[in-house]
Enzyme design. Structure first.
Site, PDB file in Angstrom:
ATOM      1  N   SER A 125       0.829  -1.206   0.000  1.00  0.00           N
ATOM      2  CA  SER A 125       0.000   0.000   0.000  1.00  0.00           C
ATOM      3  C   SER A 125       0.857   1.247   0.000  1.00  0.00           C
ATOM      4  O   SER A 125       1.977   1.258   0.546  1.00  0.00           O
ATOM      5  CB  SER A 125      -0.867  -0.017   1.258  1.00  0.00           C
ATOM      6  OG  SER A 125      -1.477   1.229   1.463  1.00  0.00           O
ATOM      7  N   TYR A 150      -2.257  -1.076  10.858  1.00  0.00           N
ATOM      8  CA  TYR A 150      -2.467  -1.600   9.509  1.00  0.00           C
ATOM      9  C   TYR A 150      -1.290  -1.217   8.607  1.00  0.00           C
ATOM     10  O   TYR A 150      -0.703  -2.063   7.928  1.00  0.00           O
ATOM     11  CB  TYR A 150      -3.787  -1.066   8.918  1.00  0.00           C
ATOM     12  CG  TYR A 150      -3.850  -1.220   7.419  1.00  0.00           C
ATOM     13  CD1 TYR A 150      -4.128  -2.452   6.858  1.00  0.00           C
ATOM     14  CD2 TYR A 150      -3.590  -0.136   6.576  1.00  0.00           C
ATOM     15  CE1 TYR A 150      -4.144  -2.607   5.470  1.00  0.00           C
ATOM     16  CE2 TYR A 150      -3.603  -0.278   5.199  1.00  0.00           C
ATOM     17  CZ  TYR A 150      -3.879  -1.507   4.648  1.00  0.00           C
ATOM     18  OH  TYR A 150      -3.877  -1.664   3.293  1.00  0.00           O
ATOM     19  N   LYS A 154       1.930  -3.500   6.591  1.00  0.00           N
ATOM     20  CA  LYS A 154       2.389  -3.468   5.193  1.00  0.00           C
ATOM     21  C   LYS A 154       3.901  -3.215   5.146  1.00  0.00           C
ATOM     22  O   LYS A 154       4.617  -3.812   4.346  1.00  0.00           O
ATOM     23  CB  LYS A 154       1.624  -2.408   4.392  1.00  0.00           C
ATOM     24  CG  LYS A 154       0.146  -2.749   4.222  1.00  0.00           C
ATOM     25  CD  LYS A 154      -0.062  -4.058   3.468  1.00  0.00           C
ATOM     26  CE  LYS A 154      -1.493  -4.526   3.427  1.00  0.00           C
ATOM     27  NZ  LYS A 154      -1.663  -5.890   2.906  1.00  0.00           N
TER      28      LYS A 154
HETATM   29  N1  UFG Z   1     -13.165  11.020   3.191  1.00  0.00           N
HETATM   30  C1  UFG Z   1     -14.179  11.899   3.472  1.00  0.00           C
HETATM   31  N2  UFG Z   1     -15.361  11.404   3.959  1.00  0.00           N
HETATM   32  C2  UFG Z   1     -15.559  10.068   4.152  1.00  0.00           C
HETATM   33  C3  UFG Z   1     -14.515   9.172   3.841  1.00  0.00           C
HETATM   34  C4  UFG Z   1     -13.328   9.680   3.370  1.00  0.00           C
HETATM   35  O1  UFG Z   1     -14.041  13.118   3.309  1.00  0.00           O
HETATM   36  O2  UFG Z   1     -16.635   9.689   4.589  1.00  0.00           O
HETATM   37  C5  UFG Z   1     -11.901  11.555   2.661  1.00  0.00           C
HETATM   38  C6  UFG Z   1     -10.729  11.226   3.551  1.00  0.00           C
HETATM   39  O3  UFG Z   1     -10.583  12.182   4.553  1.00  0.00           O
HETATM   40  C7  UFG Z   1      -9.589  11.225   2.539  1.00  0.00           C
HETATM   41  C8  UFG Z   1     -10.244  10.752   1.249  1.00  0.00           C
HETATM   42  O4  UFG Z   1     -11.642  10.944   1.431  1.00  0.00           O
HETATM   43  O5  UFG Z   1      -9.146  12.531   2.351  1.00  0.00           O
HETATM   44  C9  UFG Z   1      -9.976   9.295   0.950  1.00  0.00           C
HETATM   45  O6  UFG Z   1     -10.307   8.529   2.093  1.00  0.00           O
HETATM   46  P1  UFG Z   1     -10.458   6.952   2.052  1.00  0.00           P
HETATM   47  O7  UFG Z   1     -10.849   6.522   3.423  1.00  0.00           O
HETATM   48  O8  UFG Z   1     -11.316   6.542   0.919  1.00  0.00           O
HETATM   49  O9  UFG Z   1      -8.992   6.481   1.691  1.00  0.00           O
HETATM   50  P2  UFG Z   1      -7.618   6.727   2.478  1.00  0.00           P
HETATM   51  O10 UFG Z   1      -6.767   7.477   1.536  1.00  0.00           O
HETATM   52  O11 UFG Z   1      -7.807   7.285   3.806  1.00  0.00           O
HETATM   53  O12 UFG Z   1      -7.187   5.231   2.728  1.00  0.00           O
HETATM   54  C10 UFG Z   1      -6.624   4.487   1.733  1.00  0.00           C
HETATM   55  C11 UFG Z   1      -6.875   2.999   1.978  1.00  0.00           C
HETATM   56  C12 UFG Z   1      -6.110   2.490   3.161  1.00  0.00           C
HETATM   57  C13 UFG Z   1      -4.680   2.932   3.114  1.00  0.00           C
HETATM   58  C14 UFG Z   1      -4.583   4.416   2.920  1.00  0.00           C
HETATM   59  C15 UFG Z   1      -3.161   4.865   2.758  1.00  0.00           C
HETATM   60  O13 UFG Z   1      -8.272   2.769   2.194  1.00  0.00           O
HETATM   61  O14 UFG Z   1      -6.170   1.093   3.144  1.00  0.00           O
HETATM   62  O15 UFG Z   1      -5.265   4.776   1.731  1.00  0.00           O
HETATM   63  O16 UFG Z   1      -3.084   6.242   2.703  1.00  0.00           O
HETATM   64  F1  UFG Z   1      -4.022   2.632   4.250  1.00  0.00           F
END
Ligand code: UFG
Length: 339
Positions: A125, A150, A154
């Site tokens: 990741s 998590y 990785k």
């Molecule tokens: N977000 C929102 N509202 C929500 C959900 C997410 O605004 O309800 C925003 C988050 O703050 C972030 C973006 O959307 O800015 C993406 O969020 P995600 O949760 O979809 O994805 P992440 O980038 O946080 O997480 C992903 C993977 C993880 C991994 C991570 C590494 O899901 O497994 O990237 O950065 F660890």
């Protein structure tokens, strides 16, 4: 050619099984069904017209893992997806994550050491980079202290594979560092199946647009980005799946330059949360109910990939853009809503 896919009924695993079967591989799936269902197996059969071998098996059970590999000594490759993946849950239950993601990896590698051909693809990741200092992120960017158990699994996972490869030249491994995989198969027969309230942006958008959730919360609009919301590299899951097939072929054809290689899987384009919402509103032709709320703790400001190495060395390039991926997620959600 027989290939094992652990976690093959999960989100990325199932799409990879489809691409492997389309390329003529004989696939064996191991899955403990902890975050998936047998319906996914039916979906894979419906899409490809081929039935993979399936064994319900928990990789934490070392004796069962040993018995499985004894039975399948003709495996030519292993693609290892099986793992827990919820960042927040990993903070609450770190030992569960170390057991699920690390013990199982060790057991699989121990069995690989016994095989004559040991080609191994690891599901890694972009989280290993945490908040990188330079965008886009190359594979040479420093691995920073993990921001969650998590993420740590990785990082440690990659180290365990590297250490194993250092002393066992027979094991050939590639770690693929995914940015943000989204989307679904074009048939809308398989896709992401979040359990409970989605934690990730795309499933939350889909459920809000379907009326399952009332409103999307956008976590923060005061980040130093184009519009104040966080930036990510959203990559179509089918592109990610195809990269696994290409990585496996690289190992099978002895095209790898070292016995442990790492590649970023992203589009190379960063999109803000508000840009994602706009893209959704365009492809679905409907408005999304959202509000700006406080930042979510642990979020990095920005993460998008430098894909040069994947493009030039691996010979893989994303074929789909953000709108394609969001449209496929939407079609998948509509097929779920129709059930
Ligand atoms: N977000 C929102 N509202 C929500 C959900 C997410 O605004 O309800 C925003 C988050 O703050 C972030 C973006 O959307 O800015 C993406 O969020 P995600 O949760 O979809 O994805 P992440 O980038 O946080 O997480 C992903 C993977 C993880 C991994 C991570 C590494 O899901 O497994 O990237 O950065 F660890």
């Amino acid at each position: 050619m027989k290939v094992l896919v652990t976690g093959g009924l999960g989100f990325i695993g199932s799409h990879t099984v489809v691409e492997l079967q389309n390329e003529g591989y004989q696939v064996v799936i191991i899955d403990n069904l902890s975050n998936s269902s047998l319906d996914v197996l039916k979906g894979i059969v419906a899409i490809t017209g081929k039935t993979p071998i399936f064994e319900k098996l928990d990789l934490k059970d070392k004796a069962q893992v040993q018995a499985f590999f004894k039975q399948h000594q003709d495996l030519k490759g292993v693609i290892h997806f099986a793992a827990s993946k919820a960042v927040g849950e990993s903070v609450e239950k770190p030992l569960l994550y170390y057991e699920n993601n690390i013990n199982t990896l060790v057991y699989v590698l121990q069995e690989l050491e016994k095989l004559t051909i040991s080609n191994f693809i690891f599901s890694s990741s972009c989280t290993v980079y945490a908040q990188a200092d330079v965008m886009p992120i190359t594979e040479e960017a420093p691995i920073k202290m993990a921001e969650s158990p998590y993420g740590n699994t990785k990082q440690i996972g990659e180290e365990i594979i590297q250490d194993t490869c250092n002393v066992n030249a027979k094991i050939q491994a590639i770690a693929l560092r995914y940015f943000n995989p989204i989307g679904a198969h074009e048939s809308a027969i398989i896709g992401e199946l979040p359990i409970g309230v989605p934690q990730n942006l795309i499933p939350y958008i889909m459920q809000t647009a379907s009326g399952i959730r009332e409103q999307l919360s956008v976590f923060g609009d005061d980040y130093p980005t184009i519009d104040g919301t966080c930036v990510r590299d959203y990559i179509h899951v089918v592109d990610v799946a195809k990269a696994h097939v290409i990585a496996l072929q690289r190992l099978l054809n002895n095209k790898n330059t070292t016995n442990f290689e790492v590649f970023n899987l992203g589009t190379g384009t960063g999109s803000s949360v508000l840009e994602v919402i706009q893209a959704f509103e365009k492809v679905a032709n409907q408005k999304l109910n959202y509000k700006i709320v406080n930042r979510r703790s642990g979020d990095v400001v920005s993460a998008y990939a430098d894909t040069t190495k994947a493009n030039e060395v691996l010979g893989w390039k994303a074929q789909y853009n953000l709108e394609d991926a969001i449209l496929s997620s939407w079609q998948w959600q509509k097929s779920l809503n129709a059930v």
